[in-house]
Design a protein around this motif. Structure first.
Motif, short mmCIF file in Angstrom:
data_model
loop_
_atom_site.label_atom_id
_atom_site.label_comp_id
_atom_site.label_asym_id
_atom_site.label_seq_id
_atom_site.Cartn_x
_atom_site.Cartn_y
_atom_site.Cartn_z
N LEU A 119 15.10 124.41 89.89
CA LEU A 119 13.36 123.76 90.87
C LEU A 119 12.46 122.31 89.97
O LEU A 119 12.28 121.73 90.48
N ALA A 120 12.90 122.45 89.01
CA ALA A 120 12.67 121.50 87.66
C ALA A 120 13.25 120.10 87.76
O ALA A 120 12.36 118.90 87.78
N ASN A 121 14.07 119.77 88.24
CA ASN A 121 15.00 118.50 88.18
C ASN A 121 15.83 117.95 89.91
O ASN A 121 15.67 116.86 90.21
N CYS A 122 15.64 119.70 90.68
CA CYS A 122 16.38 118.95 92.04
C CYS A 122 15.84 119.57 93.05
O CYS A 122 16.10 118.91 93.85
N ALA A 123 14.86 120.11 92.89
CA ALA A 123 14.09 120.33 94.20
C ALA A 123 13.40 119.24 95.33
O ALA A 123 13.38 119.74 95.73
N THR A 124 13.23 118.03 94.25
CA THR A 124 11.89 117.53 95.51
C THR A 124 13.01 116.48 95.51
O THR A 124 12.80 116.63 96.67
N CYS A 125 14.51 116.64 95.72
CA CYS A 125 14.75 115.89 96.98
C CYS A 125 16.28 116.45 97.61
O CYS A 125 16.33 116.91 98.58
N HIS A 126 16.27 118.02 97.28
CA HIS A 126 17.30 119.08 97.69
C HIS A 126 16.63 120.49 98.04
O HIS A 126 17.03 121.38 99.27
N GLY A 127 15.50 120.24 98.45
CA GLY A 127 14.50 121.40 99.08
C GLY A 127 14.42 122.74 97.03
O GLY A 127 15.40 122.72 97.05
N ALA A 128 13.20 123.29 97.50
CA ALA A 128 12.77 124.34 96.43
C ALA A 128 14.62 125.77 96.50
O ALA A 128 14.86 126.07 96.08
N ASN A 129 14.27 125.57 97.78
CA ASN A 129 16.28 126.90 98.00
C ASN A 129 16.49 126.13 98.44
O ASN A 129 18.68 126.72 99.29
N GLY A 130 17.07 124.69 97.99
CA GLY A 130 18.26 124.38 98.02
C GLY A 130 19.16 123.41 99.86
O GLY A 130 19.74 123.75 100.02
N GLY A 182 17.72 121.00 101.92
CA GLY A 182 18.20 120.09 101.84
C GLY A 182 16.84 119.59 102.42
O GLY A 182 15.86 119.97 102.84
N THR A 183 16.29 118.78 102.21
CA THR A 183 15.47 116.92 103.11
C THR A 183 15.41 115.98 103.53
O THR A 183 17.00 116.41 103.53
N LYS A 184 14.38 114.77 103.58
CA LYS A 184 15.07 113.99 104.33
C LYS A 184 15.76 113.18 103.25
O LYS A 184 16.39 111.76 103.71
N THR A 185 15.70 113.18 101.97
CA THR A 185 16.14 112.25 100.58
C THR A 185 17.45 113.38 99.82
O THR A 185 17.71 112.55 99.06
N GLY A 186 17.85 114.36 100.29
CA GLY A 186 18.73 114.83 100.22
C GLY A 186 19.25 115.97 100.99
O GLY A 186 19.23 116.37 101.55
N PRO A 187 20.41 116.19 100.60
CA PRO A 187 21.22 116.83 101.83
C PRO A 187 21.00 118.71 101.02
O PRO A 187 20.77 119.03 100.08
N SER A 188 22.02 119.26 102.17
CA SER A 188 21.36 121.04 101.93
C SER A 188 23.01 121.20 100.40
O SER A 188 23.93 120.37 100.45
N LEU A 189 22.96 122.03 100.31
CA LEU A 189 23.28 122.43 98.94
C LEU A 189 24.49 123.42 99.07
O LEU A 189 24.83 124.29 98.09
N ALA A 190 23.56 124.59 100.20
CA ALA A 190 25.03 125.27 100.77
C ALA A 190 26.02 125.57 101.05
O ALA A 190 26.42 124.34 101.70
N GLY A 191 26.86 126.04 100.13
CA GLY A 191 28.27 125.89 100.19
C GLY A 191 28.58 124.93 100.07
O GLY A 191 29.77 124.64 99.98
N VAL A 192 27.71 124.10 98.94
CA VAL A 192 29.29 122.91 98.09
C VAL A 192 30.02 123.63 96.66
O VAL A 192 30.71 122.96 96.84
N GLY A 193 29.08 124.40 95.83
CA GLY A 193 30.36 125.39 95.75
C GLY A 193 29.54 124.40 94.04
O GLY A 193 29.00 123.37 93.77
N ALA A 194 30.35 125.27 92.85
CA ALA A 194 30.59 124.40 91.96
C ALA A 194 31.17 123.62 91.38
O ALA A 194 30.07 122.84 90.45
N ALA A 195 31.65 123.47 92.16
CA ALA A 195 32.44 122.45 91.49
C ALA A 195 31.93 120.63 91.75
O ALA A 195 32.41 120.44 90.99
N SER A 196 31.22 121.01 92.95
CA SER A 196 30.27 119.81 93.35
C SER A 196 29.22 120.31 92.48
O SER A 196 29.21 118.49 91.84
N VAL A 197 28.71 120.92 91.70
CA VAL A 197 27.11 120.35 90.94
C VAL A 197 28.22 119.83 89.95
O VAL A 197 27.19 119.35 89.03
N ASP A 198 29.22 120.16 89.25
CA ASP A 198 30.20 120.33 87.35
C ASP A 198 29.98 118.95 87.93
O ASP A 198 29.98 118.38 87.54
#
Length: 264
Positions: free
Chosen positions: A58-69, A71-87
């Motif tokens: 929420l402090a570092n990623c929600a601006t682009c990816h949305g408060a619940n991940g 996605g927004t116009k500036t960042g994709p949805s993170l549902a289903g990307v998994g831990a590997a993508s974040v790492d």
């Protein structure tokens, strides 16, 4: 005897048999699937990790990816990307994105330590299942078949990354980054998540052993010295031609003119 035969022919018996078969096959697949083997060494997470990861998100990623991940116009949805993508994205410094552009640049990960990255990965995983952080057994490349890894790399990766992993240009300002001195874990994660323009190589395309062989090949290239002098980036005849046309030939022409004037 007739009653037993009648029960066997009852429609409910067929349905029950089908359910038992599906449960058995599903259980065996869950236990024996390559995905499970590849993630066997992944760190265990707790509810506290998920909550801590949510706060970081929420402090570092929600601006682009949305408060619940979502996605927004500036960042994709993170549902289903998994831990590997974040790492991969955060561990290589690509995220948080330093500046808008067609492609995220690899930088030193100065914002978060590995514990915080794991916590954010745990939170993103809670949004939807996806590829997990690979087992060190496969991600290290140790014990991999270098020759087989080279064959797999040349067939699947060299057209973008160059046969020696030197990288190359793509369309619309994008590029395939060089693969020199990349941590094996991040190579594996890139293969299973497909960042930027890269295709996804899931466990059906390349099993964990094949990925380990590719990592072993790339680590072999890291240690490989060029006995012929400067490698010119290992770009092949294009790099050689660039060097000779813009540097070597003008130097030789200048030397010839200078010698001619000296003789006169």
């Amino acid at each position: 005897m007739k009653a037993l035969a009648a029960r066997r022919r009852h429609p409910a018996a067929l349905i029950a048999l089908l359910v038992v078969g599906l449960i058995t096959v599903g259980g065996l697949f869950a236990v024996l699937s390559p995905m499970q083997r590849a993630q066997a060494g992944a760190p265990q997470v707790s509810a506290q990790d998920v909550e801590a990861g949510k706060k970081l998100f929420l402090a570092n990623c929600a601006t682009c990816h949305g408060a619940n991940g979502q996605g927004t116009k500036t960042g994709p949805s993170l549902a289903g990307v998994g831990a590997a993508s974040v790492d991969f994205q955060v561990g290589t410094g690509r995220m948080p994105l330093a500046a808008p552009g067609v492609q995220a640049q690899r930088t030193e990960p100065v914002y978060f330590n590995q514990t915080q990255i794991d916590q954010m990965a745990a939170y993103v995983t809670s949004l939807g299942p996806g590829p997990g952080i690979p087992d060190e057994k496969y991600a290290s490349g140790q014990g991999g078949n270098i020759a087989r890894g080279g064959e797999i790399f040349r067939v699947n990766c060299a057209m973008c990354h160059n046969f020696a992993g030197s990288g190359g240009a793509l369309t619309r300002g994008k590029y395939a980054p060089p693969l020199k001195d990349i941590e094996g874990k991040h190579i594996y994660e890139a293969m299973v998540t497909g960042p930027q323009s890269m295709p996804v190589f899931n466990e059906t395309n390349l099993d964990p052993e094949a990925k380990r062989d590719v990592i072993a090949y790339l680590h072999f290239l890291d240690k490989n010295e060029n006995p012929g002098g400067h490698a010119l980036g290992n770009f092949g005849p294009v790099g050689d031609g660039f060097f000779f046309w813009l540097i070597a030939i003008p130097v030789m022409l200048g030397a010839a003119v200078w010698l001619g004037k000296k003789a006169a």
